[in-house]
Design an enzyme around this catalytic site. Structure first.
Site, PDB file in Angstrom:
ATOM      1  CG  ASP A 168     -82.198 -55.852  54.954  1.00  0.00           C
ATOM      2  OD1 ASP A 168     -81.454 -55.276  55.777  1.00  0.00           O
ATOM      3  OD2 ASP A 168     -83.431 -55.661  54.899  1.00  0.00           O
ATOM      4  CG  ASP A 178     -82.979 -52.871  59.980  1.00  0.00           C
ATOM      5  OD1 ASP A 178     -84.159 -53.169  59.730  1.00  0.00           O
ATOM      6  OD2 ASP A 178     -82.003 -53.309  59.332  1.00  0.00           O
TER       7      ASP A 178
HETATM    8  C1  DX5 Z   1     -83.277 -57.919  59.437  1.00  0.00           C
HETATM    9  C2  DX5 Z   1     -83.144 -56.844  58.388  1.00  0.00           C
HETATM   10  C3  DX5 Z   1     -84.228 -55.822  58.441  1.00  0.00           C
HETATM   11  C4  DX5 Z   1     -85.589 -56.395  58.233  1.00  0.00           C
HETATM   12  C5  DX5 Z   1     -86.674 -55.383  58.424  1.00  0.00           C
HETATM   13  O1  DX5 Z   1     -82.143 -58.685  59.493  1.00  0.00           O
HETATM   14  O2  DX5 Z   1     -81.931 -56.160  58.533  1.00  0.00           O
HETATM   15  O3  DX5 Z   1     -83.967 -54.764  57.549  1.00  0.00           O
HETATM   16  O4  DX5 Z   1     -85.737 -57.009  57.003  1.00  0.00           O
HETATM   17  O5  DX5 Z   1     -87.854 -56.057  58.284  1.00  0.00           O
HETATM   18  P1  DX5 Z   1     -89.028 -55.954  59.349  1.00  0.00           P
HETATM   19  O6  DX5 Z   1     -89.490 -54.543  59.302  1.00  0.00           O
HETATM   20  O7  DX5 Z   1     -90.016 -56.938  58.839  1.00  0.00           O
HETATM   21  O8  DX5 Z   1     -88.467 -56.339  60.679  1.00  0.00           O
HETATM   22 ZN    ZN Z   2     -81.708 -54.242  57.499  1.00  0.00          ZN
END
Ligand code: DX5
Ligand code: ZN
Length: 228
Positions: free
Chosen positions: A37, A184
Site C-alpha cells: 500500500d 480491499d
Molecule cells: C487501506 C489499504 C488496505 C488496508 C487493508 O487504505 O488499502 O490495503 O491496509 O488492511 P485491513 O485488512 O486492516 O483493512
Molecule cells: Zn490496499
C-alpha cells in the site's frame, strides 16, 4: 463449482522491525501475494512507503508476487515514469491506481499502455459509483473495490461493497471473463465469505492476518475456510 480465490496480505499494519518474520509466516501459511500500500500524504492522509522498501521486501524471496496499490496523486511525472522504480522489480505483477487520483489525461495514458509488463488495475473508493469504470474494463485486468475509505488499515468493512461487487459481476456478464474483482479493506472470515459469494475472486487482508493474537497460520486458515 470450486472458486479460485486469491488472498493477498497487506503489510501496511505489520511491525516493520520484524517484517521478515511476518513475510516468513505468511509464506509458510501459503500466502504468495503481498499487497503493498503506497500512500503519499496527499491523495490519502497517511504516508507509508515506496520503492526502496519494496525492493528490500522483494529480496526476501523471488517467489512472492507483489501487488502495488498506489494511493497517490501523480503531479510531476508521466504515469509510466512515476511507476518505473516499481515496475523494474521482477516480483511486481500487479499495479493498481486510483480512479479518483488520476487526471483524465493520466487515466488515458494508463489505459492506452499496452503490455506494460504487469497487470493493470483501477481502484475505486467507497463513494465512487461502480459504473464510473465500466468504460475502462476492456483495458484492465483488475478492478479493486475499496471496502473502506483508503488511508489506513484496521477499518470496518462497508456493507455497500457487496452491492457494488454484484453490480460489477452483472455488468461484466460474459464480456470480460478474465477480469479480477478485488476487494480491499476490513476483510475477515465473515466479510470474505460475503465478498466471495457476491462474486469477488481476490481479497486483500491486512490486520486480520497480521494483528491478531492468533498465529498468522491460524488466521490464514480461518480466512480460506470458505465454501468452495
Ligand atoms: C487501506 C489499504 C488496505 C488496508 C487493508 O487504505 O488499502 O490495503 O491496509 O488492511 P485491513 O485488512 O486492516 O483493512
Ligand atoms: Zn490496499
Amino acid at each position: 463449482m470450486k472458486k479460485e480465490v486469491t488472498i493477498a496480505a497487506s503489510i501496511l499494519t505489520a511491525n516493520f522491525l520484524s517484517l521478515k518474520d511476518d513475510l516468513l509466516n505468511l509464506q509458510n501459511a501459503g500466502i504468495n501475494w503481498i499487497h503493498f500500500d503506497v500512500m503519499d500524504h496527499h491523495f490519502v492522509e497517511n504516508l507509508s512507503f515506496g520503492a526502496k522498501i519494496l525492493s528490500d521486501v522483494c529480496k526476501f524471496s523471488s517467489n512472492i508476487n507483489i501487488d502495488c496499490h498506489m494511493m497517490v496523486k501523480i503531479t510531476t511525472l508521466k504515469v509510466c515514469d512515476y511507476l518505473k522504480p516499481f515496475i523494474i522489480l521482477p516480483q511486481v505483477k500487479n499495479i493498481t491506481l486510483h480512479y479518483e487520483a488520476l487526471t483524465e489525461e493520466q487515466l488515458k495514458e494508463f489505459m492506452q499502455w499496452k503490455n506494460p509488463g504487469f497487470k493493470k488495475g483501477i481502484a475505486i473508493n467507497p463513494d465512487t459509483p461502480i459504473s464510473k469504470i465500466y468504460d475502462y474494463l476492456k483495458d484492465l485486468d483488475t478492478i479493486l473495490i475499496m471496502s473502506v475509505q483508503p488511508g489506513a488499515g484496521g477499518k470496518r468493512f462497508l456493507d455497500l461493497t457487496i452491492n457494488k461487487i454484484k453490480m460489477l459481476v452483472k455488468h461484466i456478464d460474459n464480456n470480460f471473463p478474465n477480469i479480477t474483482i478485488a476487494v480491499d479493506g476490513g476483510i475477515n472470515n465473515w466479510t470474505a465469505n460475503d465478498c466471495i459469494t457476491a462474486g469477488a475472486n481476490y481479497l486483500v487482508a491486512g490486520s486480520y492476518l497480521l494483528n491478531s493474537d492468533n498465529s498468522v497460520k491460524k488466521q490464514v486458515a480461518m480466512l480460506t475456510n470458505y465454501e468452495k
